[in-house]
Write an enzyme that holds these catalytic residues in place. Structure first.
Site, mmCIF file in Angstrom:
data_model
loop_
_atom_site.group_PDB
_atom_site.id
_atom_site.type_symbol
_atom_site.label_atom_id
_atom_site.label_comp_id
_atom_site.label_asym_id
_atom_site.label_seq_id
_atom_site.Cartn_x
_atom_site.Cartn_y
_atom_site.Cartn_z
ATOM 1 C CD GLU A 32 -7.241 1.601 -8.029
ATOM 2 O OE1 GLU A 32 -7.128 2.341 -7.032
ATOM 3 O OE2 GLU A 32 -7.451 2.037 -9.179
ATOM 4 C CG ASN A 88 -9.289 -1.535 -4.503
ATOM 5 O OD1 ASN A 88 -9.890 -1.263 -5.540
ATOM 6 N ND2 ASN A 88 -8.474 -0.677 -3.914
ATOM 7 C CG ASP A 129 -8.137 10.474 -4.241
ATOM 8 O OD1 ASP A 129 -6.904 10.269 -4.155
ATOM 9 O OD2 ASP A 129 -8.968 9.536 -4.212
ATOM 10 C CG HIS A 169 -2.979 0.599 -2.248
ATOM 11 N ND1 HIS A 169 -2.515 -0.652 -2.572
ATOM 12 C CD2 HIS A 169 -3.951 0.419 -1.325
ATOM 13 C CE1 HIS A 169 -3.189 -1.561 -1.884
ATOM 14 N NE2 HIS A 169 -4.070 -0.936 -1.125
ATOM 15 C CG ASP A 200 -3.272 5.722 0.280
ATOM 16 O OD1 ASP A 200 -4.261 6.487 0.221
ATOM 17 O OD2 ASP A 200 -2.998 4.900 -0.618
ATOM 18 C CG ASP A 201 -4.224 10.171 -1.778
ATOM 19 O OD1 ASP A 201 -4.917 9.323 -1.205
ATOM 20 O OD2 ASP A 201 -4.334 10.455 -2.989
HETATM 21 C C1 BDR Z 1 -6.470 3.954 -4.147
HETATM 22 O O1 BDR Z 1 -7.705 4.324 -3.535
HETATM 23 C C2 BDR Z 1 -7.455 5.029 -2.362
HETATM 24 O O2 BDR Z 1 -8.003 4.387 -1.262
HETATM 25 C C3 BDR Z 1 -5.966 5.166 -2.192
HETATM 26 O O3 BDR Z 1 -5.664 6.504 -1.835
HETATM 27 C C4 BDR Z 1 -5.393 4.813 -3.532
HETATM 28 O O4 BDR Z 1 -5.213 5.954 -4.342
HETATM 29 C C5 BDR Z 1 -6.271 2.476 -3.974
HETATM 30 O O5 BDR Z 1 -7.260 1.770 -4.643
HETATM 31 CA CA CA Z 2 -5.489 8.236 -3.484
#
Ligand code: BDR
Ligand code: CA
Length: 320
Positions: free
Chosen positions: A164, A158, A10, A240, A14-15
């Site tokens: 998560e 999170n 998605d 992540h 960070d992806d």
């Molecule tokens: C995940 O959620 C997104 O913010 C990051 O891309 C990662 O895939 C971490 O919880």
């Molecule tokens: Ca992601």
């Protein structure tokens, strides 16, 4: 001999770094990037993925996939990654166009065509993968490794105390994948925290590499850096998806792991999206299988920790 990989993402900031790492790593051939709704709408995710791939000088096909989770409303995370998902950098449109066809078809076709010879790395909610498994359950054993960035292995989440983001967004899809019989590895969000986060000095060291890749990777994460510090309470930039990609690329980075029964809570009022990890093998040893524990055998290799110094070295190598 290159190892083949499909990345489901998605694509936000960070992806993008994880996609870049796979393209810059020496012996990996990325067959396709499939886009799922999650951090971004699929249109924005596709735009960000195509820009990243073009930056790497590659032509990897990017397929747009499921526009929403199986049952829930989408819950995008522009608030975390910035208004464009890329830290507000407003990168130009890539020349690389989205590939024709649906991501779910592309997943099925690529897995069938590369039986036992393709690794799947998932960086977003598991909607596309679940849809592929519903359509073609026989592909599950054909994937050599499926490395999932998602979940929280018996630690705080999170987006809720229990969950998560990637799993919470589409818990029904996650449950289908976790019960599918695929060779699964889980890299929870906790793996990217603590020592694995990039400190201000380490971010400066990355910029000092003075390459377009290094600049891009840090620039597009400026918004995520602030969120990691101010909202998550982490010491620096948590990456992540790249930490999961690092373990996919080099499994020796994982320093503590175990194979357990893992299933996903889909209905809990407070615990939707929780990854329940039978870390003490309680279910099996006590001969306790309730209806809820459809998972009878250990089904997921859970990575708990990685070697932070070696992960950061790998990141620098990919960005250098
Ligand atoms: C995940 O959620 C997104 O913010 C990051 O891309 C990662 O895939 C971490 O919880
Ligand atoms: Ca992601």
């Amino acid at each position: 001999m290159k190892r083949k990989m499909i990345i489901d993402s998605d694509t936000a900031s960070d992806d993008a770094v994880a996609i870049l790492m796979a393209h810059r790593y020496l012996n990996i051939e990325v067959l396709a990037v499939t886009i799922v709704s999650g951090n971004m709408t699929v249109q924005d995710g596709s735009r960000n993925a195509r820009y990243t791939i073009e930056l790497c000088g590659a032509q990897t096909p990017v397929y747009v996939g499921c526009e929403r989770p199986l049952l829930h409303e989408p819950a995008h995370a522009y608030w975390y990654h910035g208004p464009d998902g890329m830290g507000g950098m407003n990168y130009p449109e890539a020349k690389l166009q989205a590939a024709q066809g649906h991501a779910v078809d592309a997943l099925i076709e690529n897995i069938r065509a590369n039986e036992n010879d393709v690794m799947l790395v998932t960086l977003g909610p598991l909607t596309n993968i679940a849809a592929a498994l519903i359509r073609a359950p026989e592909i599950a054993p054909l994937v050599s490794r499926c490395v999932i960035m998602g979940g929280a292995a018996n630690v705080v989440g999170n987006v809720t105390p229990a969950a998560e983001y990637n799993i919470w967004c589409d818990p029904e899809a996650a449950r289908i994948v976790f019960r599918s019989g695929m060779n699964l590895e889980m890299v929870g969000w906790e793996v990217g925290r603590g020592d694995a986060a990039l400190t201000e000095q380490e971010i400066r060291d990355v910029y000092a590499l003075d390459t377009p890749y290094a600049k891009f990777a840090m620039d597009c994460n400026v918004h995520a850096l602030q969120m990691a510090k101010n909202w998550q309470g982490d010491p620096g930039l948590t990456l992540h998806d790249p930490t999961a990609m690092a373990i996919a690329l080099d499994p020796t980075l994982s320093t503590r792991r175990g194979k357990y029964r893992v299933d996903v809570e889909t209905r809990g009022e407070l615990t939707r999206g929780m990854t329940v990890v039978d870390e003490r093998h309680i279910v099996g040893t006590q001969k306790i299988f309730t209806d809820a524990w459809a998972v009878r055998e250990p089904n997921v290799l859970v990575h708990h920790e990685l070697d932070a110094a070696r992960w950061k070295e790998l990141l620098r190598q990919c960005l250098g």
